[in-house]
Design a protein around this motif. Sequence first.
Motif, PDB file in Angstrom:
ATOM      1  N   TYR A  28      78.614 -54.606  28.372  1.00  0.00           N
ATOM      2  CA  TYR A  28      78.015 -55.576  29.287  1.00  0.00           C
ATOM      3  C   TYR A  28      76.642 -56.039  28.820  1.00  0.00           C
ATOM      4  O   TYR A  28      76.027 -56.884  29.456  1.00  0.00           O
ATOM      5  CB  TYR A  28      77.931 -55.003  30.699  1.00  0.00           C
ATOM      6  N   CYS A  29      76.134 -55.471  27.729  1.00  0.00           N
ATOM      7  CA  CYS A  29      74.846 -55.898  27.194  1.00  0.00           C
ATOM      8  C   CYS A  29      75.026 -57.230  26.462  1.00  0.00           C
ATOM      9  O   CYS A  29      76.001 -57.430  25.745  1.00  0.00           O
ATOM     10  CB  CYS A  29      74.285 -54.870  26.224  1.00  0.00           C
ATOM     11  N   HIS A  30      74.075 -58.111  26.617  1.00  0.00           N
ATOM     12  CA  HIS A  30      74.116 -59.403  25.935  1.00  0.00           C
ATOM     13  C   HIS A  30      73.429 -59.276  24.579  1.00  0.00           C
ATOM     14  O   HIS A  30      72.567 -58.430  24.374  1.00  0.00           O
ATOM     15  CB  HIS A  30      73.422 -60.469  26.772  1.00  0.00           C
ATOM     16  N   THR A  31      73.796 -60.153  23.649  1.00  0.00           N
ATOM     17  CA  THR A  31      73.219 -60.144  22.317  1.00  0.00           C
ATOM     18  C   THR A  31      72.003 -61.055  22.284  1.00  0.00           C
ATOM     19  O   THR A  31      72.041 -62.172  22.806  1.00  0.00           O
ATOM     20  CB  THR A  31      74.248 -60.633  21.276  1.00  0.00           C
ATOM     21  N   CYS A  32      70.941 -60.585  21.651  1.00  0.00           N
ATOM     22  CA  CYS A  32      69.724 -61.385  21.497  1.00  0.00           C
ATOM     23  C   CYS A  32      70.039 -62.572  20.584  1.00  0.00           C
ATOM     24  O   CYS A  32      70.529 -62.398  19.462  1.00  0.00           O
ATOM     25  CB  CYS A  32      68.613 -60.521  20.894  1.00  0.00           C
ATOM     26  N   HIS A  33      69.766 -63.781  21.068  1.00  0.00           N
ATOM     27  CA  HIS A  33      70.082 -64.996  20.314  1.00  0.00           C
ATOM     28  C   HIS A  33      69.254 -65.070  19.026  1.00  0.00           C
ATOM     29  O   HIS A  33      69.767 -65.441  17.974  1.00  0.00           O
ATOM     30  CB  HIS A  33      69.828 -66.237  21.187  1.00  0.00           C
ATOM     31  N   THR A  34      67.980 -64.693  19.086  1.00  0.00           N
ATOM     32  CA  THR A  34      67.114 -64.753  17.904  1.00  0.00           C
ATOM     33  C   THR A  34      67.579 -63.772  16.837  1.00  0.00           C
ATOM     34  O   THR A  34      67.683 -64.123  15.658  1.00  0.00           O
ATOM     35  CB  THR A  34      65.649 -64.453  18.298  1.00  0.00           C
TER      36      THR A  34
END
Length: 171
Positions: free
Chosen positions: A116-122
Amino acid sequence: MEHSDGTFTCQWCATNFPRRSHTGRKPHYCTATCRQRAYEHRRRGARYPSHPWPAALPARKPTPKRYEMGRHYRLRHALRPAGLPDQRGRRETLCGAWAHTMPKRFGDRLTGPERYCHTCHTCHTITQQHPPTRPIDPPTDLAVITHLITRLPPHPNTADLFTYLGLSTPG
Protein backbone atom coordinates in the motif's frame (compact mmCIF):
# COMPACT_ATOMS: atom_id res chain seq x y z
CA MET A 1 50.35 -25.18 0.94
CA GLU A 2 53.14 -22.61 1.19
CA HIS A 3 55.08 -22.04 4.41
CA SER A 4 56.78 -18.83 5.48
CA ASP A 5 60.27 -20.23 4.74
CA GLY A 6 59.41 -20.88 1.06
CA THR A 7 58.77 -24.62 1.34
CA PHE A 8 55.52 -26.30 0.34
CA THR A 9 53.50 -29.23 1.70
CA CYS A 10 52.39 -31.90 -0.76
CA GLN A 11 48.59 -32.19 -0.84
CA TRP A 12 48.81 -35.96 -1.36
CA CYS A 13 51.59 -37.30 0.87
CA ALA A 14 52.00 -34.28 3.23
CA THR A 15 55.78 -34.08 2.88
CA ASN A 16 57.58 -30.74 2.82
CA PHE A 17 59.53 -29.90 -0.33
CA PRO A 18 61.27 -26.83 -1.80
CA ARG A 19 60.05 -25.10 -4.94
CA ARG A 20 61.93 -26.32 -8.00
CA SER A 21 61.27 -23.32 -10.25
CA HIS A 22 60.44 -19.75 -9.34
CA THR A 23 58.39 -19.22 -12.50
CA GLY A 24 54.87 -20.42 -13.12
CA ARG A 25 52.22 -21.56 -10.67
CA LYS A 26 52.98 -22.60 -7.12
CA PRO A 27 53.33 -26.40 -6.77
CA HIS A 28 50.69 -28.51 -5.01
CA TYR A 29 52.47 -31.89 -5.21
CA CYS A 30 56.06 -32.94 -4.56
CA THR A 31 56.33 -35.32 -7.55
CA ALA A 32 54.42 -36.30 -10.67
CA THR A 33 53.53 -39.57 -8.91
CA CYS A 34 51.68 -37.73 -6.13
CA ARG A 35 49.89 -35.57 -8.68
CA GLN A 36 48.80 -38.71 -10.58
CA ARG A 37 47.58 -40.44 -7.39
CA ALA A 38 45.54 -37.38 -6.45
CA TYR A 39 44.02 -37.29 -9.94
CA GLU A 40 43.10 -40.99 -9.76
CA HIS A 41 41.56 -40.47 -6.34
CA ARG A 42 39.40 -37.62 -7.65
CA ARG A 43 38.34 -39.66 -10.70
CA ARG A 44 37.57 -42.74 -8.58
CA GLY A 45 35.21 -40.67 -6.46
CA ALA A 46 33.40 -39.51 -9.60
CA ARG A 47 33.06 -43.05 -11.01
CA TYR A 48 32.03 -45.20 -8.05
CA PRO A 49 29.00 -44.45 -5.86
CA SER A 50 30.73 -45.91 -2.79
CA HIS A 51 33.29 -43.09 -3.04
CA PRO A 52 31.29 -39.87 -2.74
CA TRP A 53 32.14 -37.01 -5.04
CA PRO A 54 31.74 -33.51 -3.63
CA ALA A 55 28.67 -31.80 -5.02
CA ALA A 56 29.10 -28.73 -7.16
CA LEU A 57 28.27 -25.43 -5.56
CA PRO A 58 24.80 -24.18 -6.44
CA ALA A 59 24.69 -21.50 -9.10
CA ARG A 60 24.49 -18.10 -7.46
CA LYS A 61 21.43 -16.14 -8.39
CA PRO A 62 22.52 -12.87 -10.01
CA THR A 63 21.79 -9.78 -7.97
CA PRO A 64 19.47 -7.43 -9.87
CA LYS A 65 20.82 -4.02 -10.81
CA ARG A 66 18.41 -2.08 -8.64
CA TYR A 67 18.79 0.41 -5.85
CA GLU A 68 18.00 -0.50 -2.27
CA MET A 69 14.56 0.49 -1.08
CA GLY A 70 13.68 2.69 1.84
CA ARG A 71 10.39 3.73 3.36
CA HIS A 72 9.40 7.05 4.86
CA TYR A 73 5.88 6.73 6.25
CA ARG A 74 3.81 5.47 3.28
CA LEU A 75 6.25 6.45 0.54
CA ARG A 76 8.89 4.13 -0.98
CA HIS A 77 12.23 5.66 -1.94
CA ALA A 78 15.41 4.53 -3.69
CA LEU A 79 18.38 4.81 -1.31
CA ARG A 80 21.69 6.33 -2.28
CA PRO A 81 24.38 3.65 -2.62
CA ALA A 82 26.85 5.67 -0.53
CA GLY A 83 26.49 7.21 2.87
CA LEU A 84 26.17 6.23 6.49
CA PRO A 85 22.86 6.08 8.36
CA ASP A 86 21.99 8.73 10.91
CA GLN A 87 21.42 8.08 14.62
CA ARG A 88 17.88 6.81 13.94
CA GLY A 89 19.06 4.31 11.28
CA ARG A 90 17.78 6.29 8.29
CA ARG A 91 19.74 6.79 5.07
CA GLU A 92 19.55 9.49 2.43
CA THR A 93 17.44 8.75 -0.66
CA LEU A 94 17.95 9.80 -4.27
CA CYS A 95 15.41 12.61 -3.87
CA GLY A 96 17.09 13.95 -0.72
CA ALA A 97 14.70 12.61 1.94
CA TRP A 98 15.74 10.27 4.76
CA ALA A 99 14.19 6.79 4.91
CA HIS A 100 14.53 3.51 6.81
CA THR A 101 15.88 0.61 4.76
CA MET A 102 13.66 -2.24 3.61
CA PRO A 103 14.76 -5.78 2.70
CA LYS A 104 13.48 -5.46 -0.89
CA ARG A 105 14.98 -3.67 -3.87
CA PHE A 106 13.46 -0.52 -5.34
CA GLY A 107 11.11 -1.63 -8.12
CA ASP A 108 10.32 -5.11 -6.72
CA ARG A 109 6.70 -6.16 -6.33
CA LEU A 110 5.64 -5.97 -2.72
CA THR A 111 3.27 -8.17 -0.76
CA GLY A 112 1.64 -7.63 2.58
CA PRO A 113 1.18 -4.21 4.18
CA GLU A 114 4.08 -2.71 2.19
CA ARG A 115 2.11 -2.99 -1.06
CA TYR A 116 0.00 0.00 0.00
CA CYS A 117 3.05 2.29 0.03
CA HIS A 118 3.29 4.66 -2.91
CA THR A 119 6.47 5.11 -4.94
CA CYS A 120 8.30 8.44 -4.80
CA HIS A 121 7.97 10.03 -8.25
CA THR A 122 11.37 11.77 -8.04
CA CYS A 123 13.22 8.58 -7.02
CA HIS A 124 11.44 6.64 -9.78
CA THR A 125 12.45 9.22 -12.41
CA ILE A 126 16.09 9.23 -11.24
CA THR A 127 16.30 5.42 -11.29
CA GLN A 128 14.94 5.37 -14.84
CA GLN A 129 17.43 7.98 -16.06
CA HIS A 130 20.44 6.75 -14.03
CA PRO A 131 20.31 3.01 -13.31
CA PRO A 132 23.09 1.65 -11.07
CA THR A 133 26.25 0.67 -12.94
CA ARG A 134 26.65 -2.55 -10.96
CA PRO A 135 24.47 -4.68 -8.68
CA ILE A 136 24.29 -3.31 -5.15
CA ASP A 137 24.95 -6.02 -2.58
CA PRO A 138 25.03 -4.45 0.91
CA PRO A 139 26.81 -7.32 2.76
CA THR A 140 29.61 -7.48 0.18
CA ASP A 141 29.93 -3.71 -0.06
CA LEU A 142 30.04 -3.41 3.73
CA ALA A 143 32.77 -6.06 3.93
CA VAL A 144 34.88 -4.23 1.33
CA ILE A 145 34.41 -0.87 3.04
CA THR A 146 35.22 -2.32 6.47
CA HIS A 147 38.40 -3.90 5.06
CA LEU A 148 39.47 -0.59 3.50
CA ILE A 149 38.75 1.32 6.70
CA THR A 150 40.86 -1.06 8.79
CA ARG A 151 43.79 -0.41 6.44
CA LEU A 152 43.67 3.35 7.13
CA PRO A 153 46.62 4.74 9.07
CA PRO A 154 45.86 6.00 12.58
CA HIS A 155 44.56 9.55 12.46
CA PRO A 156 42.63 11.60 15.04
CA ASN A 157 39.63 11.96 12.69
CA THR A 158 39.39 8.22 11.91
CA ALA A 159 39.12 7.26 15.60
CA ASP A 160 35.52 8.53 15.67
CA LEU A 161 34.70 6.48 12.56
CA PHE A 162 36.14 3.31 14.08
CA THR A 163 34.14 3.90 17.27
CA TYR A 164 30.96 4.49 15.26
CA LEU A 165 31.45 1.24 13.30
CA GLY A 166 32.38 -0.73 16.42
CA LEU A 167 35.88 -1.59 15.12
CA SER A 168 39.15 -1.62 16.98
CA THR A 169 41.59 1.11 16.01
CA PRO A 170 44.47 -0.25 13.84
CA GLY A 171 48.04 0.13 14.89
